[in-house]
Scaffold this motif. Sequence first.
Motif, PDB file in Angstrom:
ATOM      1  N   UNK A 135       0.801  -1.221   0.000  1.00 15.97           N
ATOM      2  CA  UNK A 135       0.000   0.000   0.000  1.00 15.97           C
ATOM      3  C   UNK A 135       0.838   1.278   0.000  1.00 15.97           C
ATOM      4  N   UNK A 136       1.935   1.359   0.764  1.00 12.41           N
ATOM      5  CA  UNK A 136       2.697   2.621   0.773  1.00 12.41           C
ATOM      6  C   UNK A 136       3.598   2.811  -0.440  1.00 12.41           C
TER       7      UNK A 136
ATOM      8  N   UNK B 208       4.092   6.603  -0.633  1.00 13.17           N
ATOM      9  CA  UNK B 208       4.007   7.211  -1.958  1.00 13.17           C
ATOM     10  C   UNK B 208       2.546   7.529  -2.260  1.00 13.17           C
ATOM     11  N   UNK B 209       2.313   8.708  -2.820  1.00 15.08           N
ATOM     12  CA  UNK B 209       0.947   9.134  -3.140  1.00 15.08           C
ATOM     13  C   UNK B 209       0.875   9.544  -4.604  1.00 15.08           C
ATOM     14  N   UNK B 210      -0.325   9.745  -5.076  1.00 21.56           N
ATOM     15  CA  UNK B 210      -0.519  10.244  -6.444  1.00 21.56           C
ATOM     16  C   UNK B 210      -0.454  11.770  -6.413  1.00 21.56           C
ATOM     17  N   UNK B 211       0.756  12.283  -6.365  1.00 27.22           N
ATOM     18  CA  UNK B 211       0.947  13.718  -6.297  1.00 27.22           C
ATOM     19  C   UNK B 211       0.816  14.240  -4.877  1.00 27.22           C
ATOM     20  N   UNK B 212       1.193  15.501  -4.678  1.00 27.54           N
ATOM     21  CA  UNK B 212       1.144  16.092  -3.350  1.00 27.54           C
ATOM     22  C   UNK B 212      -0.279  16.412  -2.908  1.00 27.54           C
ATOM     23  N   UNK B 213      -1.188  16.589  -3.862  1.00 27.78           N
ATOM     24  CA  UNK B 213      -2.555  16.911  -3.487  1.00 27.78           C
ATOM     25  C   UNK B 213      -3.221  15.745  -2.759  1.00 27.78           C
TER      26      UNK B 213
ATOM     27  N   UNK C   7      -5.447   5.138   3.083  1.00 22.78           N
ATOM     28  CA  UNK C   7      -5.125   5.099   1.662  1.00 22.78           C
ATOM     29  C   UNK C   7      -5.834   3.923   0.967  1.00 22.78           C
ATOM     30  N   UNK C   8      -6.012   2.809   1.710  1.00 25.28           N
ATOM     31  CA  UNK C   8      -6.700   1.639   1.157  1.00 25.28           C
ATOM     32  C   UNK C   8      -8.115   1.963   0.699  1.00 25.28           C
TER      33      UNK C   8
ATOM     34  N   UNK D 262      -6.092   1.670  -3.475  1.00 21.92           N
ATOM     35  CA  UNK D 262      -5.413   0.548  -2.829  1.00 21.92           C
ATOM     36  C   UNK D 262      -3.903   0.635  -2.883  1.00 21.92           C
ATOM     37  N   UNK D 263      -3.390   1.119  -4.003  1.00 21.21           N
ATOM     38  CA  UNK D 263      -1.948   1.228  -4.157  1.00 21.21           C
ATOM     39  C   UNK D 263      -1.643   2.299  -5.186  1.00 21.21           C
TER      40      UNK D 263
END
Length: 489
Positions: free
Chosen positions: A165-166, A194-199, A358-359, A363-364
């Motif tokens: 997940x991270x 890790x995320x999909x962008x900073x937003x 985040x899940x 999910x990832x």
Amino acid sequence: MLPWKTIIQMQKDCDTPVYLQIANSVIHEMRKGRVGPGLKLPGTRQMAEILEVHRKTIVRAYEELDAQGWIEMHPSKGTFTSKELPEINGRHFTKNHNQNAFPKTTGYHVKVNTGIRTPVLPLRHIMGFHDGPDMRLIPSDELGRAYKSVLSRNTYLKFMSYVETPGVQKFRATLSEYLNASRGLQTTFENIIVTRGSQMALYLLSIVLFAKGDTIIVGDTNYYYADHVFLLAGMKLARIKVDEYGIDVDAIEKLCRKKKIKALYITSHHHYPTTVTLSAARRIKLLSLAEKYGFIIIEDDYDYDFHYLSSPMLPLVSADTKGMVVYIGTLSKTIAPAIRTGYIIAPENLILELMRVRQLIDTQGDPIMELALIEMFEEGHIKRHMKKALLAYHKRRDFLCGLLNEKLGDIIDFKTPDGGLAIWAKFHKSIPLPPLTEKLKAKGLILSNGLIHNTSSVSMNATRMGFGWMNEEEAAQAVDLLAQTIRSK
């Protein structure tokens, strides 16, 4: 008998099997009310002749309709549309009405969130002072090869399925090494999600850390989309003035003495939108205040990699020993906005809670892109790209600032930024930005009207003028057109 040949629409060259097209047409007409409940359908042989298809096609269509409960098949009696369906009254269609059109609006009430601006087209195909990196400078060939390399390896097939997940552990470890070396951190992969962008990072933090009614300190002015993430979470914004040394920490201290502050959001390296850097003295005091009053510092370091003078000032998180700072960054500015790879740096207990939430959202992340970025880091492509891009942006900054001073120095007030990809420009009050930007747009030049940066009833008549997007020739054309439009009054 109904005109089945007209009612049932089929396309022989369509990817959908013919029998499903027939079944879907019958269902569609029953929903519309033109084919009512309890109606006897032609036998399979007769329907096949009417529609000029094989009988087995009709048999399969009827079996599909029966399986879904739309028809009832009675031996020796025939096939009938189901009587158990709710009664649907047929509608009268005008000559120009498209019966197959998807509804334009819901049949139920949808709350309109008037507090958040409606998404607009980015218009990046039009020349302009766009805020962000130039896509022509990105190492697209190297990225393409890295991506292809990942997809071609059998050992990486497992990453096409579900992963951590991270984020991919090896990528987080690579990112940790890069951030430790460039920002003076002491992280491991366990301190990163890790995320999909900073937003997305901001949104996750707003869910995990905050409750309705909490107060968060933000700059006046501040990053619009950060403000509205916090407002959506039900938080109260306490705005503090920002001057040439960054946010006013003395004012923060006075506010903390009066009320409970949950958090502070800051873009310390280059304040968004004004581009100023938080001074060293204020950084030290801000960390001290966070420890004393117990508020969280969310440090959004969206453009740390772009600095044109001496070494950039290290982020607040590099000096944080009490776990008060949550650090957000992104590769979307470093490489390209389409690479939605952001990250949160924090102690492990917060990373765990962010993983839980985040899940529910996603999910990832994008493991294939993460693996490709590992190769980009290991092969030195990102380092070489940054060196090349930094030289280009430095040159473009100086060129645009020189032109603006020469041709519009009496109209536009600005300070040459130490870093980043945009100038914070204040226009003379005699040149209101909204009508000016509309005139420029009609002439094929994009300039933000700056309204998104206004946080009070007083208009600043200021905007960010991106210099990274345009080369020198394009910048010269843009400034000429801007000057002509302003002077033509």
